[in-house]
Design an enzyme around this catalytic site. Structure first.
Site, mmCIF file in Angstrom:
data_model
loop_
_atom_site.group_PDB
_atom_site.id
_atom_site.type_symbol
_atom_site.label_atom_id
_atom_site.label_comp_id
_atom_site.label_asym_id
_atom_site.label_seq_id
_atom_site.Cartn_x
_atom_site.Cartn_y
_atom_site.Cartn_z
ATOM 1 N N CYS A 58 -24.951 -21.084 66.651
ATOM 2 C CA CYS A 58 -24.428 -21.042 68.099
ATOM 3 C C CYS A 58 -25.584 -20.895 68.963
ATOM 4 C CB CYS A 58 -23.345 -20.189 68.298
ATOM 5 S SG CYS A 58 -22.736 -20.008 69.948
ATOM 6 N N ARG A 61 -25.353 -17.966 72.348
ATOM 7 C CA ARG A 61 -25.246 -16.576 72.331
ATOM 8 C C ARG A 61 -25.524 -15.602 73.203
ATOM 9 N NH1 ARG A 61 -27.713 -15.971 66.248
ATOM 10 N NH2 ARG A 61 -28.354 -18.041 66.373
ATOM 11 N N TRP A 231 -17.540 -22.224 76.284
ATOM 12 C CA TRP A 231 -17.264 -23.458 77.045
ATOM 13 C C TRP A 231 -18.240 -24.427 76.205
ATOM 14 C CZ3 TRP A 231 -19.118 -18.955 79.087
ATOM 15 C CH2 TRP A 231 -20.650 -18.628 79.149
ATOM 16 N N GLU A 236 -22.034 -31.989 72.933
ATOM 17 C CA GLU A 236 -21.080 -32.070 71.842
ATOM 18 C C GLU A 236 -19.778 -33.008 72.227
ATOM 19 O OE1 GLU A 236 -19.998 -27.440 72.679
ATOM 20 O OE2 GLU A 236 -19.717 -27.712 70.699
#
Ligand code: ARG
Length: 373
Positions: A58, A61, A231, A236
């Protein structure tokens, strides 16, 4: 017990609390009598936040401390689970100003058959349909799961953007599917700031990604139903969900509308950039939180530095942290990290609806991001 002790040590240390030994004794007794133990809300909240902090893949973070942890361990029926999920969607969506949240349902030990499982990979996803002529309509990544929903009796309009129902299973009983009322689903029609034809492509995407197929492990307890959201990062949606040839595969159509020669070089790059600009513009226009990859990379570097200040080295999976568009123009591209998996964390599990064969088990056992229970 060992995992519980490690977690309690971490919790009391980081929170600078007294009484770790007393708590460990209490847990030891509970385990002895019941075979498991129960986290306090504070332990659960801390554990979930740290699981996010420890998520090697991720890039978002930096915000781990802001996670809202919603305790739904008292819930037991599928109807109640669905209601809780709607609450989660509403809280997270927040009219577009997206808030990170995690809803945790009870963890059932193997001996107790009332395990709550959410079959969907994310709470909001678009169906994919394999059509008679072999082509795919909608999201190909969801084709297998869409078939599962249809087998359960789900009916749909069969468009490229049908929101799938939520499938909930309690114990070994037949799962129930629930349609999400349209009013709960925040969506963004995609348009381009300069290309008026873009809208006619009919693209749209949902505002909030809520992962629902990962296991949250805290102190040896496996929470199998613990959906969580952040979010979106621009790439992506634009580069991967729309751009990948195995997903919506939009680059050829965009290139054609742009009048690009797809026999010449770099047409994909030009199309990708415009697609990214369109998604960014559309989300911003409607006031929906979304971060671009340059900002996300900067935020991640801040996170790494902030962690270092606390004496913690960040673990990260470079291939996932590095954005797919303009990778080398972001700082994260130029870094190296250890990719060690530390607890608490989130793990992949086998889809509840997929018969898992020996080969899959073998592969999962070798993969540190999988959990095999
Ligand atoms: N990549 C996934 C998707 O496109 C979402 C994964 C989680 N992403 C996030 N920003 N929290 O739906």
């Amino acid at each position: 017990m060992t995992q519980a002790e490690e977690f309690i040590t971490l919790y009391y240390q980081e929170k600078e609390l007294e009484g770790a030994e007393t708590r460990k004794k209490e847990i030891a007794e509970e385990i002895e009598f019941t075979g498991t133990y129960t986290h306090t809300y504070e332990e659960l909240e801390f554990g979930a936040k740290v699981a996010w902090r420890n998520s090697n893949r991720c890039i978002g973070r930096l915000f781990w401390k802001t996670l809202k942890v919603i305790d739904k361990r008292q819930v037991s029926t599928a109807d109640e689970v669905f209601e809780s999920l709607l609450e989660h969607i509403e809280y997270a969506s927040n009219g577009g100003k997206i808030r990170s949240a995690l809803t945790v349902f009870k963890a059932s030990p193997k001996t107790e058959p009332q395990t709550i499982r959410i079959w969907n990979p994310q709470l909001i996803r678009y169906a994919g349909y394999r059509q008679q002529n072999g082509t795919l309509l909608g999201d190909p990544a969801l084709a297998a799961f869409t078939q599962v929903c249809k087998n359960l009796g789900w009916k749909s309009d069969t468009t490229a953007f049908d929101v799938l129902p939520i499938v909930i299973q309690i114990g070994k009983s037949t799962p129930t599917f629930y349609s999400i009322p349209a009013s709960y689903i925040l969506e963004v029609p995609i348009e381009h700031p300069r290309f008026s034809w873009f809208q006619a492509l009919g693209l749209r995407w949902h505002a909030v990604p809520i992962i629902s197929n990962m296991v949250l492990e805290i102190g040896g307890i496996h929470y199998q139903a613990a959906p969580f959201n952040g979010w979106y990062m621009l790439n992506e949606i634009a580069s991967r969900n729309f751009g990948d040839t195995t997903r919506y595969n939009m680059l050829p159509q965009i290139a054609q509308r742009m009048g690009l020669d797809t026999k010449a070089n770099l047409w994909q790059d030009r199309a990708l950039l415009e697609l990214n600009e369109a998604v960014l513009y559309s989300y911003q226009k409607r006031g929906i939180s979304l971060v671009d990859h340059h900002t996300a990379s900067d935020q991640f570097m801040h996170f790494v530095n902030a962690e270092r200040k606390h004496g913690r080295e960040v673990n990260a999976d470079w291939a996932w942290i590095t954005p797919p568009l303009s990778a080398s123009a972001t700082q994260v591209f130029h870094q190296e990290w250890a990719n060690k998996v530390v607890s608490p964390n989130f793990y992949y599990d086998f889809p509840a609806w997929q018969p898992n064969d020996d080969l899959m088990m073998q592969q999962a056992k070798q993969c540190p991001f999988h959990i095999y229970q």
